[in-house]
Motif scaffolding. Structure first.
Motif, PDB file in Angstrom:
ATOM      1  N   ALA A 116       0.698  -0.857  -0.322  1.00  0.00           N
ATOM      2  CA  ALA A 116      -0.059  -0.404   0.261  1.00  0.00           C
ATOM      3  C   ALA A 116       0.774   1.645   0.124  1.00  0.00           C
ATOM      4  O   ALA A 116       2.143   1.521   0.364  1.00  0.00           O
ATOM      5  CB  ALA A 116      -1.041  -0.142   1.391  1.00  0.00           C
ATOM      6  N   THR A 117       0.188   2.126  -0.478  1.00  0.00           N
ATOM      7  CA  THR A 117       0.804   3.646   0.077  1.00  0.00           C
ATOM      8  C   THR A 117       0.529   4.085   0.928  1.00  0.00           C
ATOM      9  O   THR A 117      -0.642   4.844   0.852  1.00  0.00           O
ATOM     10  CB  THR A 117       0.043   4.099  -1.695  1.00  0.00           C
ATOM     11  OG1 THR A 117       1.152   3.429  -3.067  1.00  0.00           O
ATOM     12  CG2 THR A 117       1.497   5.776  -1.644  1.00  0.00           C
ATOM     13  N   LEU A 118       1.344   4.798   1.724  1.00  0.00           N
ATOM     14  CA  LEU A 118       1.819   5.462   3.026  1.00  0.00           C
ATOM     15  C   LEU A 118       1.788   6.736   3.137  1.00  0.00           C
ATOM     16  O   LEU A 118       2.910   7.559   1.953  1.00  0.00           O
ATOM     17  CB  LEU A 118       2.008   4.678   4.465  1.00  0.00           C
ATOM     18  CG  LEU A 118       2.716   3.474   4.362  1.00  0.00           C
ATOM     19  CD1 LEU A 118       3.786   3.263   5.009  1.00  0.00           C
ATOM     20  CD2 LEU A 118       0.877   2.822   4.723  1.00  0.00           C
ATOM     21  N   VAL A 119       0.485   7.545   3.378  1.00  0.00           N
ATOM     22  CA  VAL A 119       0.690   8.654   3.255  1.00  0.00           C
ATOM     23  C   VAL A 119       0.524   9.042   4.720  1.00  0.00           C
ATOM     24  O   VAL A 119      -0.222   8.716   5.325  1.00  0.00           O
ATOM     25  CB  VAL A 119      -0.535   9.538   2.293  1.00  0.00           C
ATOM     26  CG1 VAL A 119      -0.675  10.901   2.474  1.00  0.00           C
ATOM     27  CG2 VAL A 119      -0.280   9.341   1.035  1.00  0.00           C
ATOM     28  N   LYS A 120       1.197  11.231   5.377  1.00  0.00           N
ATOM     29  CA  LYS A 120       0.962  11.049   6.598  1.00  0.00           C
ATOM     30  C   LYS A 120       0.061  12.929   6.548  1.00  0.00           C
ATOM     31  O   LYS A 120       0.600  13.163   5.994  1.00  0.00           O
ATOM     32  CB  LYS A 120       2.331  11.100   6.882  1.00  0.00           C
ATOM     33  CG  LYS A 120       3.164   9.857   7.238  1.00  0.00           C
ATOM     34  CD  LYS A 120       4.326  10.214   7.253  1.00  0.00           C
ATOM     35  CE  LYS A 120       5.174  10.649   7.053  1.00  0.00           C
ATOM     36  NZ  LYS A 120       7.003  10.697   7.683  1.00  0.00           N
ATOM     37  N   ALA A 121      -0.386  13.069   7.370  1.00  0.00           N
ATOM     38  CA  ALA A 121      -1.238  14.481   7.783  1.00  0.00           C
ATOM     39  C   ALA A 121      -0.528  14.863   9.670  1.00  0.00           C
ATOM     40  O   ALA A 121      -1.521  13.986   9.816  1.00  0.00           O
ATOM     41  CB  ALA A 121      -2.882  14.219   6.879  1.00  0.00           C
ATOM     42  N   ASN A 122      -0.471  15.471   9.562  1.00  0.00           N
ATOM     43  CA  ASN A 122      -0.438  16.101  10.979  1.00  0.00           C
ATOM     44  C   ASN A 122      -1.578  16.821  11.434  1.00  0.00           C
ATOM     45  O   ASN A 122      -1.346  17.655  13.032  1.00  0.00           O
ATOM     46  CB  ASN A 122       0.886  17.102  11.169  1.00  0.00           C
ATOM     47  CG  ASN A 122       0.809  17.720  10.707  1.00  0.00           C
ATOM     48  OD1 ASN A 122       0.045  18.605   9.558  1.00  0.00           O
ATOM     49  ND2 ASN A 122       2.347  18.627   9.579  1.00  0.00           N
ATOM     50  N   SER A 123      -2.508  16.717  10.496  1.00  0.00           N
ATOM     51  CA  SER A 123      -3.996  17.559  11.101  1.00  0.00           C
ATOM     52  C   SER A 123      -4.814  17.018  11.136  1.00  0.00           C
ATOM     53  O   SER A 123      -4.847  16.100   9.635  1.00  0.00           O
ATOM     54  CB  SER A 123      -3.620  19.094  11.225  1.00  0.00           C
ATOM     55  OG  SER A 123      -3.817  19.512   9.937  1.00  0.00           O
ATOM     56  N   ALA A 124      -6.109  16.943  11.226  1.00  0.00           N
ATOM     57  CA  ALA A 124      -7.419  16.644  10.661  1.00  0.00           C
ATOM     58  C   ALA A 124      -7.649  17.424   9.121  1.00  0.00           C
ATOM     59  O   ALA A 124      -8.139  16.818   8.489  1.00  0.00           O
ATOM     60  CB  ALA A 124      -8.430  16.744  11.508  1.00  0.00           C
ATOM     61  N   ARG A 125      -7.235  18.475   9.562  1.00  0.00           N
ATOM     62  CA  ARG A 125      -7.739  20.214   8.017  1.00  0.00           C
ATOM     63  C   ARG A 125      -6.870  19.488   7.291  1.00  0.00           C
ATOM     64  O   ARG A 125      -7.145  19.391   6.023  1.00  0.00           O
ATOM     65  CB  ARG A 125      -6.987  21.820   8.320  1.00  0.00           C
ATOM     66  CG  ARG A 125      -8.224  21.452   9.681  1.00  0.00           C
ATOM     67  CD  ARG A 125      -8.272  23.739   9.905  1.00  0.00           C
ATOM     68  NE  ARG A 125      -9.109  23.794  10.460  1.00  0.00           N
ATOM     69  CZ  ARG A 125     -10.397  24.044  10.646  1.00  0.00           C
ATOM     70  NH1 ARG A 125     -10.615  23.602   9.115  1.00  0.00           N
ATOM     71  NH2 ARG A 125     -11.228  24.212  11.377  1.00  0.00           N
TER      72      ARG A 125
END
Length: 522
Positions: free
Chosen positions: A31-40
């Motif tokens: 799978a391709t992993l994508v990171k986000a550091n906030s809900a927005r």
């Protein structure tokens, strides 16, 4: 069917260290992993990309995990996206209930056990892939069903059009035959009028026979029931015969035709009869789709290792986008109402199929409407010395000796007209309307040959033949089958029953004379 794309997993947490941990644990998954550091930030990614799984930290500034999950679930694109909550605090049952109501499908406590997290995410990824595969399979099935439905609708439309055209094409010659027959019944016709009416009947019956033959041939070819009788053939002789047989079509529309052939033999390995049918169909098509007074040119030549025949007319032409459909079965193009016929859409389809069976090809070209059309026929040539057995000319015909002929047919009109034709040729002719009558007539008339219809009441042709053969006078009597059935199995059946020849109705006069020559000539 399309292959499902590599799924995406969104990792949402306000702490970079935890994101790095999730990435390390899940790195081995397909799978391709994508990171986000906030809900927005996470929601921005969601609007741009489809995700199979979203891993969300419950406690985050601005929007917490519950609010983000609720927003994800409200979007129609993410109804089936798996949401897994990660929580570092103990959650009460009410907290879990709130999470499930927000759209979560599972919880993972902190500290995270790598094997558990990896297993949970893998399960949802596999479920997503299986669901996506089913969706793609369903989409592919829907496309196939839609395409097949369109094909069936198009086939039904073309069938309806073909039946309408067939009725029209049959009515035209039938109307001419009916009018000519009514004229022939008048007593005050001049000899010239009588000949004209007779010629009309002959031409129109030939047209009907041609349509029936084409329909039967295309059915047999489609079912793989036609086999070629190949032999080394001079294509020049085939072309000459086809041009001669097509001349009435040219004359009736006042066309001129120029035939250019090489002086040396143009040899091919093919069925002369079927190749003649191919050339005649192309010529007939050219005559039909060229306005009266048109010009048609046929050229034949050896080009490389191929025998090439080109038929060019200055007729109505074909729009470029329709040329690929010219050899399709039952193809009808829009034609002006002042045209006498548009045809059944069979002739060129037969040309294509027969050329394919010979290992050749048929190619159409046109510069557009009113610019004429060219049909090119290409066959593998046989390169041989110019000296061949014979000079390519038919043997000289000797007059057919006068004979006693018995015509047996339950159709009285057919029997009487055939008998009249034979009497004009100098023969002595008797007729019978069924097999029982034929036995009695034959015993007293002592025919030298019998033209015997097969489908008759009381006693059919096969039974009549058996009874004739049982009589001393009929043991060596030549019997010629006269029938509307002309497929190979029908010819095999008559041959097995002892018939010396098989003629298909309506019988062409030249074919009849040729057959009788073979039977009666000493």
């Amino acid at each position: 069917m399309k292959t499902p794309l590599r799924p995406n997993v969104l990792l949402v947490d306000d702490q970079p260290g935890k994101l790095l941990t999730y990435e390390t644990v899940l790195r081995d998954l397909d799978a391709t992993l994508v990171k986000a550091n906030s809900a927005r930030d996470a929601f921005d990614h969601l609007l741009r990309t489809d995700f199979a799984v979203v891993l969300i930290d419950v406690i985050m500034p601005d929007l917490d995990g519950f609010e983000l999950a609720a927003m994800i679930r409200e979007h129609p694109r993410f109804k089936r996206t798996a949401i897994i909550f990660v929580s570092g605090i103990a959650l009460s049952d009410l907290d879990r209930l709130r999470g499930y109501e927000s759209g979560a499908v599972d919880y993972v406590p902190v500290p995270v056990v790598p094997e558990i997290l990896r297993a949970k995410v893998r399960v949802f990824l596999e479920l997503h892939q299986a669901t996506r595969s089913l969706e793609l399979l369903n989409e592919d099935l829907e496309r196939r069903v839609a395409a097949r439905t369109a094909e069936l609708e198009e086939a039904a439309r073309r069938k309806d059009e073909f039946l309408a055209v067939l009725a029209h094409e049959l009515r035209n010659p039938l109307a001419a035959i009916q009018q000519a027959a009514q004229l022939l019944c008048l007593s005050d016709l001049s000899p010239e009028q009588h000949r004209t009416a007779g010629n009309v009947v002959q031409r129109q019956v030939g047209q009907l026979a041609r349509m029936i033959d084409d329909l039967v041939d295309v059915s047999r070819i489609t079912r793989g029931l036609i086999s070629l009788r190949r032999e080394v053939t001079d294509l020049r002789i085939v072309i000459a015969a086809a041009v001669e047989s097509s001349r009435p079509h040219f004359d009736s529309r006042n066309h001129s035709i120029i035939v250019l052939q090489p002086e040396t033999p143009l040899m091919v390995d093919g069925d002369p009869s079927r190749l003649g049918q191919v050339v005649a169909n192309v010529l007939h098509n050219a005559a039909k789709f060229t306005k009266p007074g048109g010009h048609i040119t046929l050229t034949a030549a050896l080009e490389g290792g191929s025998a090439v025949v080109r038929v060019r007319d200055n007729g109505i032409g074909v729009p470029p986008e329709l040329i690929p459909r010219m050899f399709d079965l039952f193809t009808q193009f829009d034609t002006p109402l002042d045209r006498s016929t548009s045809g059944l859409g069979i002739g060129l389809a037969l040309v294509k199929k027969l050329m394919d069976m010979h290992g050749g090809e048929a190619i159409a070209s046109s510069d557009g409407p009113n610019a004429g059309t060219e049909i090119m026929l290409r066959l593998p040539a046989i390169l041989i010395q110019a000296a061949t057995n014979g000079d390519g000319q038919h043997q000289q015909n000797h007059p057919l000796r006068r004979s006693r002929i018995l015509v047996v047919d339950d159709n009285d009109d057919a029997a009487q007209t055939l008998a009249m034709m034979l009497r004009i040729g100098g023969h002595e002719v008797a007729t019978a309307s069924d097999g029982l009558e034929a036995l009695g007539v034959a015993e007293t008339f002592a025919p030298e040959v019998v033209l015997l219809d097969l489908g008759m009441p009381n006693l059919n042709g096969y039974e009549t033949a058996i009874r004739m053969r049982a009589q001393p006078w009929g043991r060596s009597l030549p019997l010629i089958a006269l029938t509307g059935w002309g497929q190979p199995k029908d010819r095999q059946q008559t041959a097995a029953a002892g018939f010396v020849a098989h003629l298909v109705k309506p019988v062409n006069h030249e074919e009849l004379v040729h057959t009788l020559e073979g039977v009666l000539r000493p």
